[in-house]
Design a protein around this motif. Sequence first.
Motif, short mmCIF file in Angstrom:
data_model
loop_
_atom_site.label_atom_id
_atom_site.label_comp_id
_atom_site.label_asym_id
_atom_site.label_seq_id
_atom_site.Cartn_x
_atom_site.Cartn_y
_atom_site.Cartn_z
N GLU C 109 -6.70 20.12 24.79
CA GLU C 109 -6.72 18.94 25.65
C GLU C 109 -7.23 17.72 24.88
O GLU C 109 -6.66 16.63 24.94
N MET C 113 -5.12 14.23 23.93
CA MET C 113 -5.62 12.92 24.34
C MET C 113 -5.91 12.05 23.11
O MET C 113 -5.63 10.85 23.12
N ALA C 116 -2.74 10.64 21.91
CA ALA C 116 -2.30 9.56 22.79
C ALA C 116 -3.10 8.28 22.52
O ALA C 116 -2.58 7.17 22.57
N ALA C 117 -4.37 8.46 22.17
CA ALA C 117 -5.23 7.30 21.92
C ALA C 117 -5.01 6.72 20.53
O ALA C 117 -5.59 5.70 20.19
N SER C 275 -23.13 3.94 21.29
CA SER C 275 -22.86 2.54 21.61
C SER C 275 -22.62 1.69 20.37
O SER C 275 -22.16 0.56 20.48
N SER C 279 -18.35 -0.94 17.05
CA SER C 279 -18.62 -2.09 16.17
C SER C 279 -18.61 -1.67 14.70
O SER C 279 -18.07 -2.37 13.85
N PRO C 298 -13.89 14.13 25.85
CA PRO C 298 -13.68 13.51 27.16
C PRO C 298 -14.99 13.35 27.93
O PRO C 298 -15.16 12.40 28.68
N LEU C 313 -12.56 8.96 25.07
CA LEU C 313 -11.21 8.70 24.59
C LEU C 313 -10.80 7.24 24.76
O LEU C 313 -10.04 6.71 23.95
N ASP C 314 -11.30 6.59 25.80
CA ASP C 314 -10.89 5.18 25.96
C ASP C 314 -11.53 4.31 24.89
O ASP C 314 -10.92 3.33 24.45
N GLU C 317 -9.31 4.77 21.90
CA GLU C 317 -8.08 3.97 22.03
C GLU C 317 -8.33 2.52 21.63
O GLU C 317 -7.57 1.89 20.91
N ARG C 318 -9.46 2.01 22.07
CA ARG C 318 -9.79 0.61 21.80
C ARG C 318 -10.06 0.40 20.31
O ARG C 318 -9.64 -0.59 19.72
N ARG C 321 -6.65 0.50 18.48
CA ARG C 321 -5.84 -0.69 18.75
C ARG C 321 -6.42 -1.93 18.06
O ARG C 321 -5.72 -2.64 17.34
N ARG C 322 -7.71 -2.15 18.27
CA ARG C 322 -8.31 -3.34 17.67
C ARG C 322 -8.40 -3.19 16.15
O ARG C 322 -8.23 -4.15 15.41
N GLU D 257 -27.81 -4.98 21.70
CA GLU D 257 -28.30 -4.22 22.85
C GLU D 257 -29.76 -4.54 23.17
O GLU D 257 -30.18 -4.45 24.31
N GLN D 333 -8.59 -9.51 22.07
CA GLN D 333 -8.07 -8.19 22.41
C GLN D 333 -8.65 -7.70 23.73
O GLN D 333 -9.87 -7.68 23.90
N VAL D 340 -2.04 3.05 28.18
CA VAL D 340 -2.53 4.23 27.45
C VAL D 340 -3.60 4.96 28.26
O VAL D 340 -3.71 6.18 28.22
N ILE D 344 -5.13 9.31 28.62
CA ILE D 344 -6.33 9.88 28.02
C ILE D 344 -7.44 10.13 29.01
O ILE D 344 -8.60 10.28 28.65
#
Lengths: 346, 346, 346, 346
Positions: C109, C113, C116-117, C275, C279, C298, C313-314, C317-318, C321-322, D257, D333, D340, D344
Motif C-alpha cells: 500500500e 501511494m 502516486a506521489a 516538520s 524545507s 500513511p 504521503l501528501d 507529493e508536495r 512537485r515543488r 517554528e 506553488q 493527486v 495517496i
Amino acid sequence: MLVKIAPQHAESSAALILANARCLGLEARAMSDGVGGIAIGVSGDLPDGALDVPGVTSVIRKHKPYLLATREIRDTPTLIQVGDVTIGGPEPVIMAGPCSVETEEELIEIARMAKAAGATMLRGGAFKPRTSPYSFQGHGEEGLRRLAHAREITGLPIITEVMEPDMVEMVAHYSDMLQIGTRNMANFPLLKKVGQAGKPVMLKRGFASTIEEWLMSAEYILSHGNPDVVLCERGIRSFETATRFTLDLNAVPLLRELTHLPVIVDPSHGTGKRSLVESMALAGLAAGADGLMLEVHPEPERAMSDAAQTITLDVLERIVRRGRALVELLNGQPLLDPTVTSLITA
Amino acid sequence: MLVKIAPQHAESSAALILANARCLGLEARAMSDGVGGIAIGVSGDLPDGALDVPGVTSVIRKHKPYLLATREIRDTPTLIQVGDVTIGGPEPVIMAGPCSVETEEELIEIARMAKAAGATMLRGGAFKPRTSPYSFQGHGEEGLRRLAHAREITGLPIITEVMEPDMVEMVAHYSDMLQIGTRNMANFPLLKKVGQAGKPVMLKRGFASTIEEWLMSAEYILSHGNPDVVLCERGIRSFETATRFTLDLNAVPLLRELTHLPVIVDPSHGTGKRSLVESMALAGLAAGADGLMLEVHPEPERAMSDAAQTITLDVLERIVRRGRALVELLNGQPLLDPTVTSLITA
Amino acid sequence: MLVKIAPQHAESSAALILANARCLGLEARAMSDGVGGIAIGVSGDLPDGALDVPGVTSVIRKHKPYLLATREIRDTPTLIQVGDVTIGGPEPVIMAGPCSVETEEELIEIARMAKAAGATMLRGGAFKPRTSPYSFQGHGEEGLRRLAHAREITGLPIITEVMEPDMVEMVAHYSDMLQIGTRNMANFPLLKKVGQAGKPVMLKRGFASTIEEWLMSAEYILSHGNPDVVLCERGIRSFETATRFTLDLNAVPLLRELTHLPVIVDPSHGTGKRSLVESMALAGLAAGADGLMLEVHPEPERAMSDAAQTITLDVLERIVRRGRALVELLNGQPLLDPTVTSLITA
Amino acid sequence: MLVKIAPQHAESSAALILANARCLGLEARAMSDGVGGIAIGVSGDLPDGALDVPGVTSVIRKHKPYLLATREIRDTPTLIQVGDVTIGGPEPVIMAGPCSVETEEELIEIARMAKAAGATMLRGGAFKPRTSPYSFQGHGEEGLRRLAHAREITGLPIITEVMEPDMVEMVAHYSDMLQIGTRNMANFPLLKKVGQAGKPVMLKRGFASTIEEWLMSAEYILSHGNPDVVLCERGIRSFETATRFTLDLNAVPLLRELTHLPVIVDPSHGTGKRSLVESMALAGLAAGADGLMLEVHPEPERAMSDAAQTITLDVLERIVRRGRALVELLNGQPLLDPTVTSLITA
C-alpha cells in the motif's frame, strides 16, 4: 620574527630593535625572558641591518602566529605572583569558592572553610554572564566589596570575572586577579583593556575555541602590556551530552609544549557534574596542570548558581590533599630508571 | 526491569523467571552478580506473579536502557581474567605493543622489551582498518601466528582486533582477548558474534559515540552470552585539530558510576601525538582507569603505521613506574582526614 | 598517479599500464572515463618508461588520495542506472518508503501511494542496525521478499540496507540497489564485498566522517570493481541537540567539485524531525543534489521505527512537485544576464 | 507565563499586568503582537487575580524559556523596516558588500555594482574582530563615515558590526542596522546596550551556540526594549575541516517554528569557500530564509580580509536572480494538489 637579547645589553638593544621595527611599519613587543634578558616579537621580518645591535643571541624567523605567548621566545616558565601565591611553580594553586558571591556572612564562612581545606585563592562571581536575561546577574560592585572583605579576613587573594571593558578598572580595584570567562575569550576590546589593567589575568578557554585561537587571545593581553596571563581549561563543547562540557585535558600537556604561560584546570565547569569533579581534578594535576579552579559550597543545593557542579568542603579537602601528594610524587619520580633501561634498549 | 536473586536460590529461581519472561514474549538475560547470586535483565516489565519465586532480593523497574551493563544490576565491579592478568583489580593492566604486527623477529623483540618495561599484555594489529584501500591492511592470519609465538616466548597474553563476523572464530583461536575497534563499535553483527566467542572482549568507544551508545554496544556483547567486556576510551572527534582526537577522560569516572565493567584508556590514539602520551596516560590512571593501552616501538619512525603517536620503550617504562606509584598513592590515601574535617563542617 | 587514455587505444594501453604497475608492486585500477576512454588510478608514481604506451592523453602526479572517486580522473558525471531510473541525470531520484519493512499488505500500500506521489524508487529496511539489542531488528530475508513483491506490483526499483559481508549476496539477490548505512561507512570488509556485488551501492556518510574519509570509503567500493556508487548525505553529529543530526548540505556542492559520483540527500535522518523534512529536501535540491531519500508512511505514528522523522504521503507529493519545479527552474536559468553584466564589471 | 491582550484594551490592561508583576517581584515585558494587541512575557507565574483585567485573550503557562522571542506569544511574523527595505516579507533581503570597508572610492564602486546586481542593503566592517592582535582591525569611525557616504550615493541602507558597549551609540549614529558578530552572541553587556540603541539589530549565531542559546540572546535585546531583531545563521563549528564552518540550514525551518523573528543566512562565512556560496545561498532561500548576507568584491583576491570566501559581482547577480525566481516559485506553488491527493489517501 622572534629576537632574543642577552641580559647585559637587554634594555638598550631592545629599544633599538623596537625603534627599527616601528620605523618599518611593523608591530613589535618586548617582554622579559625570565632570566634577565629580553625577548622581542615582531609581526613580520626585520632586515639583517635592523638586527645589527649588541647582544642578539638568537633570531627565529619561522614560528607560531602568537609571538609573546610562544615557548619559542622564552625558555623558562612564566611565574605569576598573586599576593603570596605563585602560579606556575611547584605548588599547585587552588582557587576555590562559590559560583556567585553569596551574602557577606556566607561568603566569609565559605572562604574560611575553603582556606582550612587547603584553598590558596578565593573565587566568586560578582558579575555573572547568564544565558537568560531574567536570571540573577550577580551582586555587582557590592559583590566585589564582599570579596575584598573576605580577603581581609582570610588573607586569601581573590579572583573574579570582568565582563566588559568599562568595568575593568573597577574590578581591578577590588580584585587581585581578573578572570575572563569562556564567552569572552574572543571579546577583543575586553582583552585589550585587561592588557592594560596592571593585574594578573586568568583567561578561560572559549568552549569552542581551538588552542591556537586561545593563545592568540592570550597574545592580545600580552601585547597590550600585561605579561601575567594564566590559561584555564574549562571544557569544550562536543557531541557528548552526558557531561555538560568535555574537559579537554589534552590541552594541558599540549600547552606545556606551546607556551611558557601557566595552565590551570576547572573541572567544575568542565564536567558540570559534582561526582566527576574529584577524579578530573586529580587527572588534571597528573596531566601537568599548575592548579585548579573549583566551585565549592557548604550546601551545594543552596548555592545561587551552578549547584549541580559544586562540591562540598570535605571533597575539596580531599582533592587538595590527594592532589598535592600526587604532584609531589610525580615531581619526585626519576625520569629514568637505570636498572631497567638496559633491558629495553634496542 | 532488573531482578536480583540471592545465592541460595539463584539457579532455580533464575530459570523460572527467564521462562516466565519468554512466555510473555520479553527478552531476558541472566548474569552472575559477582557474589554468588544472579542478576536478570528483562526488556520490559514482568507482572508481580511472574516474580513470585524464592530468593528475589530486589526488583528495579526504572533503570538505564542497558540491562546487563548497568551498575544498578551488580554491586561489585566485574573482574576479567586474561591469562594471569586480572583486569579491574587494584593493579592497572598495561597493554603495549606495536600498532601493526611487524616481522616475527621484531615483534618478539618488542614484546620482550615491553615486558621488561612493565607491560602485562601484548597488543598488535594483524587485521588493520585503514582509511585507504591502498594502504597496508595487516599481515592477517600470519600476523596472528606471530603474536601467538610472541606470547609463547614472553608469557604475555595477547590482544588483537577483529573486524568482521567471519573472522571472529579464527582470531579467537589465536588471541587471548578480542579487540573491537572504534569504527566497529556499532557493527552489530560483529558484536553479536564476539558475544558468542568465549574470549574476553575490549570494546573501544566509537569516536563519535555517546557513552550511552557505547554501553548499549557492550550490552550487545553481554546479552549474547559473553560477560567479559572491557571498555576502552580512545578519544572522540571534536572541533579541535591540534590533537588527532580528543581523549575524553571524563568518560572514566562517569563510567564508574554507570557500569560495573572495567575501563581502560588509550592515550596513543586519543591524542595522536607521542609527546602527549605520558601525561595523558598518568591523567587516565588518576581519573580512575583500570589500565592503559599504548603503542610502543623501539624506533617509532620505523613502525608500519601510526608512527606519530608511538612511544619508545623508555617512555613506556616511565609511564608504568610512575603510573603504578600514582595508583598506589591514590588507593592508599584516606578519603577523610579527621583533623581537618572539623574545621570545614558548616 | 592518474593516467587518462584516449578511446581508440583504451583497452590495450590500459592493460599495459596495469601490468607495468603490478610489475613495480603498485596498486592500479582502471575505470571508464564516461566518454569511451579509460582512466587509471595508480597508488604511487610510474616511471616515464612505464607510461610510454599509445593514447595516454594526460598524467596527473599530484592529486587527491582517492584515485577513482576524484573528479580529476573523469570529466563527465557518473550516471547510474537502477532499473528504469537514472541517478545523476537532470531528473532528481526520489527514494521513498517506510523506515522498516512493515507487513506485506502495508508495504505494498505504501509503495503504491509513494509512486502516486512521485517516488521513483522504494526504500525499506529488512535488516535494521538498532542501538539496543532488545529493539526490533528487522524482518530479515522475509522483509526482502516483501520488498521484491512490492517492486513487482509497482515497478519501483528497490533499495535496502546490507549490514554484514555474509549477507551481501542474499541482499543483492533481491534488491536493485544496496545501501550502506552510516554506522558501516568505515566497515571495510563490507565495502570490499559490495565492491564485488554487481549491484549499484548507495553509501551513506558516517555521521562523524569527514568528506575525505567518505570518498576514501567510496574508493574501497570502486577499487574492488563496482563503478556504481551514489553518495548520500544524511546528517553529521554536532553539538546541536535541537535536531537529531545536523544535515550538512555544504557537502553537496563540495562533492560536486571533488567527485564525479552522484550525491543525494536524506533529510529524514538528517533532521530527525518531520516538520523540517520538506524545507531541507528543497534546500538539498537547491544545493544541487541528484535526489532525495525520504521516510514516508500513511500514519507515521504507527511506523515500526523512526516515527518522529517520517512524513505523510501528501507531504511527499508536495516535496516532489515543488522540488521538481525548483530543479527545472534552476537548470533553466541562464548563468549570465548580459544586460546586467555590463553594470557590474569593474 | 505568556499573556495576550486584545487590541481594544491593550494599553491599559498591559500596564496593569506589568504593575502586578513588578509588585510580585517578577520580570515582565510587553511587546506588540503585530495585529494591534499586546503580548506580555512574565518570568514566572502570576496568580489568577493579577490576570483579572479586561481583554486577556490567552494565558500560556508552559512555554519556552525565551518569552518575547517565542512564536507562542505572537502569531504573525515580525517585519523589520530598515530604510525602504522590509525584512521578513515576501521579498528576500540581500545584504552585500566587502568584508572590511576599503578605501572610500572602492567602497562606493562596490556599493554601486552591488546595487546593480540586486543587493538591497550594503554591508561592510569598520570594526573587525580579528584573531590576531597584529592583524588589520578595521578603519573604525572613518570606516563608518565611508559607509554613510556610500549610502548617500546609492540609497542602500547600511549594516555594520559593533563590538563593544561603548561604541554602540557611535555605530548607531552612522548605521541603519547594527550587526552583532558570532563571537559576541553571548556578550551580554553588548546585547543589553543594543537593546536600547533604537536601531534594528542583526544577531549572528555564535558558532558553537545552540539554537536555544541564540534565542535567549535575542531575548536579551528584545527584553531591553528593541523589538527589531533579525537572526543570521552563519555556520557552526563541527569536526569537518573541508569547509571553514558548517552552515547549519536546519536552523532555518526550525527557527520558523520557534520564533516570529526573521532569519537570514550568511553562506560566505558559513562555508568559507567562494565556490560553495551560490549553492548554499540558493539552498538557504529554499529552506525558507528571509534573505542573505554575502561578501562581495570586484577582485576578491584584493579584498582586505576574507578573500577566500568573497564572491564576484557577477556571481552576486546570478544568486539574486535565481534566488528571487526560486522564492517566487516556492511561494506560488499550491500546498495541495487535489488530483493527486485522492490517490495517496490511506
